[in-house]
Enzyme design. Structure first.
Site, PDB file in Angstrom:
ATOM      1  N   ALA A  15       0.825  -1.210   0.000  1.00  0.00           N
ATOM      2  CA  ALA A  15       0.000   0.000   0.000  1.00  0.00           C
ATOM      3  C   ALA A  15       0.860   1.262   0.000  1.00  0.00           C
ATOM      4  O   ALA A  15       0.608   2.204  -0.762  1.00  0.00           O
ATOM      5  CB  ALA A  15      -0.938  -0.008   1.203  1.00  0.00           C
ATOM      6  N   VAL A  16       1.898   1.290   0.846  1.00  0.00           N
ATOM      7  CA  VAL A  16       2.758   2.474   0.918  1.00  0.00           C
ATOM      8  C   VAL A  16       3.664   2.557  -0.298  1.00  0.00           C
ATOM      9  O   VAL A  16       3.899   3.642  -0.848  1.00  0.00           O
ATOM     10  CB  VAL A  16       3.573   2.480   2.220  1.00  0.00           C
ATOM     11  CG1 VAL A  16       4.577   3.633   2.235  1.00  0.00           C
ATOM     12  CG2 VAL A  16       2.650   2.572   3.431  1.00  0.00           C
ATOM     13  N   SER A  42       6.240 -11.661  -5.944  1.00  0.00           N
ATOM     14  CA  SER A  42       5.689 -10.534  -6.708  1.00  0.00           C
ATOM     15  C   SER A  42       6.479 -10.236  -7.976  1.00  0.00           C
ATOM     16  O   SER A  42       6.109  -9.337  -8.740  1.00  0.00           O
ATOM     17  CB  SER A  42       5.655  -9.269  -5.832  1.00  0.00           C
ATOM     18  OG  SER A  42       4.767  -9.427  -4.754  1.00  0.00           O
ATOM     19  N   CYS A 132       3.329   7.051  11.419  1.00  0.00           N
ATOM     20  CA  CYS A 132       2.364   7.940  10.760  1.00  0.00           C
ATOM     21  C   CYS A 132       1.680   8.894  11.739  1.00  0.00           C
ATOM     22  O   CYS A 132       1.547  10.095  11.459  1.00  0.00           O
ATOM     23  CB  CYS A 132       1.320   7.111  10.017  1.00  0.00           C
ATOM     24  SG  CYS A 132       0.665   5.719  10.959  1.00  0.00           S
ATOM     25  N   GLN A 159      -7.342   5.845  14.053  1.00  0.00           N
ATOM     26  CA  GLN A 159      -6.491   5.490  12.930  1.00  0.00           C
ATOM     27  C   GLN A 159      -7.169   4.561  11.920  1.00  0.00           C
ATOM     28  O   GLN A 159      -7.859   3.620  12.274  1.00  0.00           O
ATOM     29  CB  GLN A 159      -5.192   4.864  13.448  1.00  0.00           C
ATOM     30  CG  GLN A 159      -4.395   5.844  14.297  1.00  0.00           C
ATOM     31  CD  GLN A 159      -3.069   5.307  14.791  1.00  0.00           C
ATOM     32  OE1 GLN A 159      -2.672   5.569  15.918  1.00  0.00           O
ATOM     33  NE2 GLN A 159      -2.360   4.544  13.973  1.00  0.00           N
ATOM     34  N   SER A 162      -5.971   1.183   6.805  1.00  0.00           N
ATOM     35  CA  SER A 162      -4.872   1.077   5.846  1.00  0.00           C
ATOM     36  C   SER A 162      -3.520   1.108   6.530  1.00  0.00           C
ATOM     37  O   SER A 162      -2.520   0.661   5.956  1.00  0.00           O
ATOM     38  CB  SER A 162      -4.951   2.186   4.798  1.00  0.00           C
ATOM     39  OG  SER A 162      -4.989   3.465   5.414  1.00  0.00           O
ATOM     40  N   HIS A 245      -5.732   9.327   9.247  1.00  0.00           N
ATOM     41  CA  HIS A 245      -5.745   9.253  10.711  1.00  0.00           C
ATOM     42  C   HIS A 245      -6.240  10.585  11.283  1.00  0.00           C
ATOM     43  O   HIS A 245      -5.917  11.657  10.754  1.00  0.00           O
ATOM     44  CB  HIS A 245      -4.345   8.998  11.261  1.00  0.00           C
ATOM     45  CG  HIS A 245      -3.814   7.628  10.967  1.00  0.00           C
ATOM     46  ND1 HIS A 245      -4.571   6.600  10.461  1.00  0.00           N
ATOM     47  CD2 HIS A 245      -2.548   7.125  11.146  1.00  0.00           C
ATOM     48  CE1 HIS A 245      -3.805   5.521  10.330  1.00  0.00           C
ATOM     49  NE2 HIS A 245      -2.580   5.820  10.738  1.00  0.00           N
ATOM     50  N   ASN A 319      -2.698   8.942   6.130  1.00  0.00           N
ATOM     51  CA  ASN A 319      -1.617   8.163   6.734  1.00  0.00           C
ATOM     52  C   ASN A 319      -0.687   7.521   5.718  1.00  0.00           C
ATOM     53  O   ASN A 319       0.481   7.244   6.027  1.00  0.00           O
ATOM     54  CB  ASN A 319      -2.187   7.078   7.650  1.00  0.00           C
ATOM     55  CG  ASN A 319      -3.163   6.161   6.935  1.00  0.00           C
ATOM     56  OD1 ASN A 319      -4.193   6.614   6.433  1.00  0.00           O
ATOM     57  ND2 ASN A 319      -2.856   4.883   6.884  1.00  0.00           N
TER      58      ASN A 319
END
Length: 341
Positions: A15-16, A42, A132, A159, A162, A245, A319
């Site tokens: 995700a990040v 991956s 975060c 929060q 994610s 958040h 976040n």
């Protein structure tokens, strides 16, 4: 001709990592080549970088001498193994995990707060990106601390899922649908139902009764601000929001600061957007304001009626962006401007 830098994004399918690639393109970071790296499972997948598609390569086989900057966001154990290897090859690592945040010789950086600390990257070739919830809080508190000093921070965080990862977003979706359909709720990522609920539990519990997420805010605030006398009393809560958040901050200052003076200070602060109208909807929220955007939004600025030097704030930020990927890219921007130029 603009100098370019080759960048390795470790955890590019997470995700990040995906947001890191997006922000590098959005901010027109002067990249030469971007390497998208992840685990063997991956390899061969495609990830988006601006108008391009990058083929994911195997982190285990990558030669870090090909990159000048490494943006790591693949988990603490991965950073522990590969960050020193990258640094040895001359690749400056900006690590978004918790692995190196509390080591004295590794800088922990929020560019709006302590950019001079970036110089310490020369110690080990690694810069740590803070948690975060700490990042957005300190962007908001830096101008106040500079003006009058902060004795104590009482903070409750709310929060987004994610912050746990893609699997938590999926669990929220599945639980919500199950409840709408009148079916049983299954909880695997979180110990209790997260849909339509609030869990006062993020990360593991420690011996003092606080969770590790809460103690991160204590340790990181003192390190980043360079002031071990700042007291922090945190409660971290997970809520059924996907991105963004929120934090309720109750400050005890060293000298009085009225709400209007605080508003003026904060309005001039880098990275801050004020939404503080005392009317219905005149405040920021995660879903309607911070999601997909870069600022740290501040509202509900008011005196604490229970304390002569008290001030209250409501702080909201995405976040995955300012709380992770954007802060990492901003560190990289400072790095190339002042140290790698």
């Amino acid at each position: 001709m603009t100098k370019t830098y080759d960048v390795a994004v470790v955890g590019a399918t997470g995700a990040v990592g995906e947001v890191m690639l997006s922000i590098l393109a959005e901010r027109q970071f002067p990249v030469g080549k971007v390497y998208a790296l992840a685990s063997a499972r991956s390899v061969g997948k495609k990830v988006r970088f601006g108008e391009q598609e990058l083929i994911v390569e195997d982190l285990a086989d990558f030669d870090f001498s090909k990159a000048q900057i490494g943006l790591f966001s693949a988990g603490a154990s991965i950073s522990e193994k590969f960050a020193p290897k990258a640094a040895e090859k001359g690749c400056v690592v900006i690590d978004n995990t918790s692995r190196y945040r509390y080591e004295d010789d590794i800088p922990l950086v929020v560019p709006e707060v302590n950019p001079a600390a970036i110089a310490e990257y020369k110690n080990r070739g690694i810069i740590a990106n803070p948690n975060c919830s700490t990042i957005q809080m300190l962007v908001a508190l830096k101008p106040i601390h500079d003006a009058v000093g902060i004795e104590r921070i009482n903070v409750a965080t709310y929060q987004a899922v994610s912050g746990t990862g893609k699997e938590a977003i999926d669990e929220l979706d599945m639980q919500t649908q199950a409840l709408f359909d009148g079916k049983p709720v299954v909880s695997e990522v979180y110990p209790k139902q997260i849909a339509f609920n609030a869990l006062p539990h993020i990360d593991v519990f420690l011996d003092n009764g606080y969770t590790k997420e809460e103690m991160k805010m204590v340790w990181e605030t003192q390190k980043i601000m360079g002031d071990e006398t700042i007291l922090v009393n945190p409660t971290a809560v997970r809520i059924p929001v996907k991105y963004g958040h929120s934090e309720a901050l109750h400050l005890e200052l060293k000298a009085p600061l009225d709400a209007q003076a605080a508003r003026t200070l904060l309005a001039a602060a880098p990275g801050v957007s004020i939404m503080d109208d005392r009317c219905d909807g005149g405040y920021p929220t995660a879903a309607t304001d911070s999601d997909g955007t870069d600022p740290v939004y501040i509202g509900r600025i008011r005196q604490d009626i229970s304390h002569p030097r008290g001030l209250n704030l409501w702080v909201v930020s995405d976040n995955l962006r300012k709380g992770a990927a954007l802060n990492s890219v901003q560190i990289a921007e400072c790095l190339i401007q002042d140290y790698l130029a």
